[in-house]
Design a protein around this motif. Structure first.
Motif, PDB file in Angstrom:
ATOM      1  N   ALA A 187       0.539  -0.843   0.095  1.00 23.10           N
ATOM      2  CA  ALA A 187       0.152   0.550   0.178  1.00 23.10           C
ATOM      3  C   ALA A 187       0.906   0.769  -0.122  1.00 23.10           C
ATOM      4  O   ALA A 187       0.567   1.850  -0.383  1.00 23.10           O
ATOM      5  N   LEU A 188       1.992   1.150   1.170  1.00 19.07           N
ATOM      6  CA  LEU A 188       2.991   2.325   0.856  1.00 19.07           C
ATOM      7  C   LEU A 188       3.641   1.995  -0.586  1.00 19.07           C
ATOM      8  O   LEU A 188       4.744   3.261  -0.766  1.00 19.07           O
ATOM      9  N   GLY A 189       3.465   1.630  -1.675  1.00 20.26           N
ATOM     10  CA  GLY A 189       4.091   1.873  -2.852  1.00 20.26           C
ATOM     11  C   GLY A 189       6.165   1.064  -2.476  1.00 20.26           C
ATOM     12  O   GLY A 189       6.838   1.285  -3.122  1.00 20.26           O
ATOM     13  N   VAL A 190       6.677   0.155  -1.311  1.00 23.88           N
ATOM     14  CA  VAL A 190       7.858  -0.073  -1.375  1.00 23.88           C
ATOM     15  C   VAL A 190       7.926  -1.444  -2.542  1.00 23.88           C
ATOM     16  O   VAL A 190       7.373  -2.140  -2.638  1.00 23.88           O
ATOM     17  N   ARG A 191       9.007  -1.249  -3.244  1.00 24.30           N
ATOM     18  CA  ARG A 191       9.611  -1.823  -3.602  1.00 24.30           C
ATOM     19  C   ARG A 191      10.933  -3.022  -3.460  1.00 24.30           C
ATOM     20  O   ARG A 191      10.975  -4.090  -4.331  1.00 24.30           O
ATOM     21  N   LYS A 192      11.222  -2.452  -2.356  1.00 25.89           N
ATOM     22  CA  LYS A 192      12.124  -3.245  -1.819  1.00 25.89           C
ATOM     23  C   LYS A 192      12.612  -3.029  -0.595  1.00 25.89           C
ATOM     24  O   LYS A 192      12.379  -1.123   0.550  1.00 25.89           O
ATOM     25  N   VAL A 193      12.874  -3.431   0.756  1.00 26.07           N
ATOM     26  CA  VAL A 193      12.707  -3.806   1.488  1.00 26.07           C
ATOM     27  C   VAL A 193      13.694  -4.128   2.478  1.00 26.07           C
ATOM     28  O   VAL A 193      14.709  -5.325   1.751  1.00 26.07           O
ATOM     29  N   TYR A 194      13.658  -3.930   3.642  1.00 31.19           N
ATOM     30  CA  TYR A 194      15.533  -4.824   4.227  1.00 31.19           C
ATOM     31  C   TYR A 194      14.859  -4.389   5.799  1.00 31.19           C
ATOM     32  O   TYR A 194      14.688  -3.741   6.759  1.00 31.19           O
ATOM     33  N   LEU A 206       9.194 -13.925  13.052  1.00 33.50           N
ATOM     34  CA  LEU A 206       8.831 -13.189  12.666  1.00 33.50           C
ATOM     35  C   LEU A 206       8.961 -12.398  10.981  1.00 33.50           C
ATOM     36  O   LEU A 206       8.410 -11.775  10.556  1.00 33.50           O
ATOM     37  N   ALA A 207      10.569 -11.600  11.972  1.00 36.78           N
ATOM     38  CA  ALA A 207      10.789 -11.569  10.516  1.00 36.78           C
ATOM     39  C   ALA A 207      11.064 -12.524   9.404  1.00 36.78           C
ATOM     40  O   ALA A 207      11.270 -11.972   8.101  1.00 36.78           O
ATOM     41  N   ALA A 223      17.938  -7.470   2.175  1.00 37.93           N
ATOM     42  CA  ALA A 223      18.653  -8.336   2.982  1.00 37.93           C
ATOM     43  C   ALA A 223      17.738  -8.663   4.052  1.00 37.93           C
ATOM     44  O   ALA A 223      16.885  -8.101   4.180  1.00 37.93           O
ATOM     45  N   HIS A 224      18.373  -9.623   5.093  1.00 40.61           N
ATOM     46  CA  HIS A 224      17.939 -10.172   6.210  1.00 40.61           C
ATOM     47  C   HIS A 224      18.943 -10.265   7.095  1.00 40.61           C
ATOM     48  O   HIS A 224      19.674 -11.155   6.689  1.00 40.61           O
ATOM     49  N   ASP A 225      18.810  -9.570   8.380  1.00 37.95           N
ATOM     50  CA  ASP A 225      20.225  -9.553   9.265  1.00 37.95           C
ATOM     51  C   ASP A 225      19.392  -9.289  10.780  1.00 37.95           C
ATOM     52  O   ASP A 225      18.658  -8.216  10.815  1.00 37.95           O
ATOM     53  N   ALA A 247      17.485  -0.020  -0.362  1.00 36.62           N
ATOM     54  CA  ALA A 247      16.071  -0.143  -0.141  1.00 36.62           C
ATOM     55  C   ALA A 247      15.588   1.228  -0.003  1.00 36.62           C
ATOM     56  O   ALA A 247      15.209   2.148   0.841  1.00 36.62           O
ATOM     57  N   GLN A 248      13.735   1.495   0.008  1.00 39.44           N
ATOM     58  CA  GLN A 248      12.836   2.055   0.401  1.00 39.44           C
ATOM     59  C   GLN A 248      12.203   1.748   1.863  1.00 39.44           C
ATOM     60  O   GLN A 248      11.270   3.160   2.320  1.00 39.44           O
ATOM     61  N   ALA A 249      12.573   0.662   2.431  1.00 39.42           N
ATOM     62  CA  ALA A 249      11.238   0.588   3.369  1.00 39.42           C
ATOM     63  C   ALA A 249      12.431   0.050   4.602  1.00 39.42           C
ATOM     64  O   ALA A 249      13.306  -0.992   4.142  1.00 39.42           O
ATOM     65  N   VAL A 250      12.430  -0.361   5.504  1.00 42.55           N
ATOM     66  CA  VAL A 250      13.355  -1.239   6.732  1.00 42.55           C
ATOM     67  C   VAL A 250      12.093  -1.526   7.650  1.00 42.55           C
ATOM     68  O   VAL A 250      11.279  -1.379   8.114  1.00 42.55           O
ATOM     69  N   PHE A 251      11.971  -3.007   7.732  1.00 47.32           N
ATOM     70  CA  PHE A 251      11.437  -3.779   8.767  1.00 47.32           C
ATOM     71  C   PHE A 251      12.218  -4.112   9.801  1.00 47.32           C
ATOM     72  O   PHE A 251      13.170  -4.263   9.560  1.00 47.32           O
ATOM     73  N   LEU A 252      11.795  -4.060  11.236  1.00 44.93           N
ATOM     74  CA  LEU A 252      11.966  -4.358  12.576  1.00 44.93           C
ATOM     75  C   LEU A 252      11.093  -5.401  12.678  1.00 44.93           C
ATOM     76  O   LEU A 252      10.351  -5.117  13.638  1.00 44.93           O
ATOM     77  N   ALA A 253      11.473  -6.489  13.524  1.00 45.17           N
ATOM     78  CA  ALA A 253      11.293  -7.310  14.059  1.00 45.17           C
ATOM     79  C   ALA A 253      11.680  -7.044  15.539  1.00 45.17           C
ATOM     80  O   ALA A 253      12.096  -7.251  15.968  1.00 45.17           O
ATOM     81  N   GLY A 254      11.059  -6.782  16.719  1.00 44.28           N
ATOM     82  CA  GLY A 254      12.073  -6.625  17.491  1.00 44.28           C
ATOM     83  C   GLY A 254      10.777  -5.796  19.535  1.00 44.28           C
ATOM     84  O   GLY A 254      10.529  -5.804  18.630  1.00 44.28           O
ATOM     85  N   GLY A 255      11.398  -5.199  19.710  1.00 50.97           N
ATOM     86  CA  GLY A 255      11.550  -4.710  21.197  1.00 50.97           C
ATOM     87  C   GLY A 255      10.929  -3.309  21.064  1.00 50.97           C
ATOM     88  O   GLY A 255      12.293  -2.478  20.037  1.00 50.97           O
ATOM     89  N   GLY A 256      10.493  -2.362  21.746  1.00 52.52           N
ATOM     90  CA  GLY A 256      10.625  -1.083  21.379  1.00 52.52           C
ATOM     91  C   GLY A 256      11.756   0.017  22.359  1.00 52.52           C
ATOM     92  O   GLY A 256      11.381   0.593  23.545  1.00 52.52           O
ATOM     93  N   GLY A 257      12.272  -1.191  22.869  1.00 51.97           N
ATOM     94  CA  GLY A 257      13.793  -0.262  23.892  1.00 51.97           C
ATOM     95  C   GLY A 257      14.093   0.518  23.764  1.00 51.97           C
ATOM     96  O   GLY A 257      14.246   1.599  22.462  1.00 51.97           O
TER      97      GLY A 257
END
Length: 409
Positions: A187-194, A206-207, A223-225, A247-257
């Motif tokens: 929906a956000l038009g992301v073509r490549k994500v990190y 989840l990642a 990539a997936h790091d 990448a146009q976006a980063v996704f993080l699976a993690g806590g909010g510390g």
């Protein structure tokens, strides 16, 4: 561990009285003793999730008050336990185990509501399962609790030493969130994500799910790091890799510390146009209040929807919550209300065997097309429900603000 027991008289006033805790033996008895039943709740009442847990607990108490503290011939008491470390406010595995053992050794226990955190559920579930007690979590989305998909070794079997399923969760699990994240990217038009994870074993799957779902949506995964957000503040190398990936976006699976806050700020400073996508564990007030200018690029998936997205009964429950407790509540209270409500209905559906633990488990798993404050759903054999909507929050002026709803398969 802190415990609170509500007698029927106190329940009517929604006021707890103190109670002692039992020993740590695990009972496998199939029937609770006599007509007095106990429902235990174990949640982190202190620390970052303390305010959320307070709403869940009050939702549970309110549902029991609606029922008048009984189901048919059975009187139902309630014990609220704290699974957090009083010094740090973080989840305490020893405290979780103590909570579960306390509930398991109580011969009147008919159900256990908890935990909030997936790692905590991984501790309590084998103990509660061994005792043959129904466990219903308002959260705990880790995929390995119910499925082998991208899960750890011997999961989910290792959580069920009895060989029988006794656990259900109300929030959609990791596969639903993965689908929601991929649909959000589209929906956000992301073509490549990190894709990143914070190396927490309960977040890594989840990642992996998000990366696979993104690719199915035609989005390239750069990539997936794994990156540690708990051991330091220096993320220059990782930030540079992300910038160079295109990448146009980063996704993080993690806590909010604090470490995640620092990573978010560094990513935004390096590229203010980079979209920052975070998992539901980051959709907490403490994270939102600290990320500053990075708010403009932040999207957080959450199982919490706007109040208007729930059935009309939810509005009435939230209004009653305000009248009873003197403060407003978020939809987290609805998850507590439904966790208690579905257990009470399982006891009711078990009829004269409402004090038989296995009969109550069977009644829970037989729930079909249930009308609830969360919407209509059924419970499926692995403990998931058919609830299939996920939300997205933005951050505005340091606060989480509802943005949109996403339907997931």
């Amino acid at each position: 561990m802190r415990a609170r027991w509500l007698s029927l008289a106190a329940l009517a006033a929604i006021a707890p009285v103190a109670a002692g805790c039992g020993g740590v033996g695990v009972s496998g008895a199939s029937e609770a003793a006599g007509p007095q039943l106990a429902i235990y709740s174990s949640l982190p009442l202190q620390g970052p999730a303390g305010a959320i847990s307070a709403q869940i607990v009050n939702g549970e108490r309110l549902a029991l008050a609606y029922a008048g503290g009984r189901v048919g011939p059975f009187k139902v008491g309630y014990v609220s336990l704290d699974d957090s470390n009083p010094a740090s406010g973080q989840i305490d595995p020893g405290g979780v185990a103590s909570d579960a053992k306390t509930a398991a050794q109580d011969t009147s226990t008919i159900a256990y509501l908890g935990e909030y955190n997936s790692a905590a559920t991984a501790v309590s579930l084998p103990l509660i399962n061994a005792a043959g007690i129904l466990q219903v979590s308002p959260a705990s989305p880790y995929v390995g609790l119910t499925s082998s998909l991208d899960a750890g070794q011997d999961e989910p079997q290792r959580f069920y030493p009895s060989g029988r399923r006794t656990f259900g969760r109300l929030q959609p699990g990791d596969p639903a969130q993965g689908s929601a994240q991929a649909r959000l990217m589209k929906a956000l038009g992301v073509r490549k994500v990190y894709v990143l994870d914070d190396q927490d074993p309960f977040e890594v799957p989840l990642a992996q799910i998000v990366a696979a779902d993104a690719e199915r949506e035609g989005i390239l995964v750069a990539a997936h790091d794994g990156v540690s957000t708990s051991s330091g503040w220096g993320f220059a190398g990782e930030v540079q890799k992300i910038l160079e990936s295109g990448a146009q976006a980063v996704f993080l699976a993690g806590g909010g510390g604090a470490g995640t806050v620092a990573l978010w700020q560094q990513l935004h400073r390096a590229d203010p146009h980079l979209l920052l996508l975070g998992s539901s564990a980051m959709a907490i007030p403490s994270f939102a209040s600290q990320i500053g200018a990075a708010s403009a690029s932040t999207y957080l998936t959450t199982p919490m929807l706007a109040a208007a997205q729930y059935p009309p009964t939810a509005s009435r429950v939230l209004a009653d919550y305000r009248r009873h407790f003197g403060v407003g509540a978020s939809p987290y209270a609805l998850y507590g209300f439904e966790a208690m409500s579905v257990v009470l209905d399982a006891i009711r559906d078990a009829g004269a065997r409402g004090n038989n633990r296995q009969a109550v488990i069977d009644a829970f798993f037989a729930m079909r097309d249930r009308n609830s404050v969360l919407g209509r759903y059924s419970v499926v054999a692995d403990g998931e429900t058919t609830l299939a909507r996920y939300g997205v929050d933005r951050v505005v002026n340091g606060r989480l603000v509802w943005n949109r709803v996403l339907a997931v398969p």
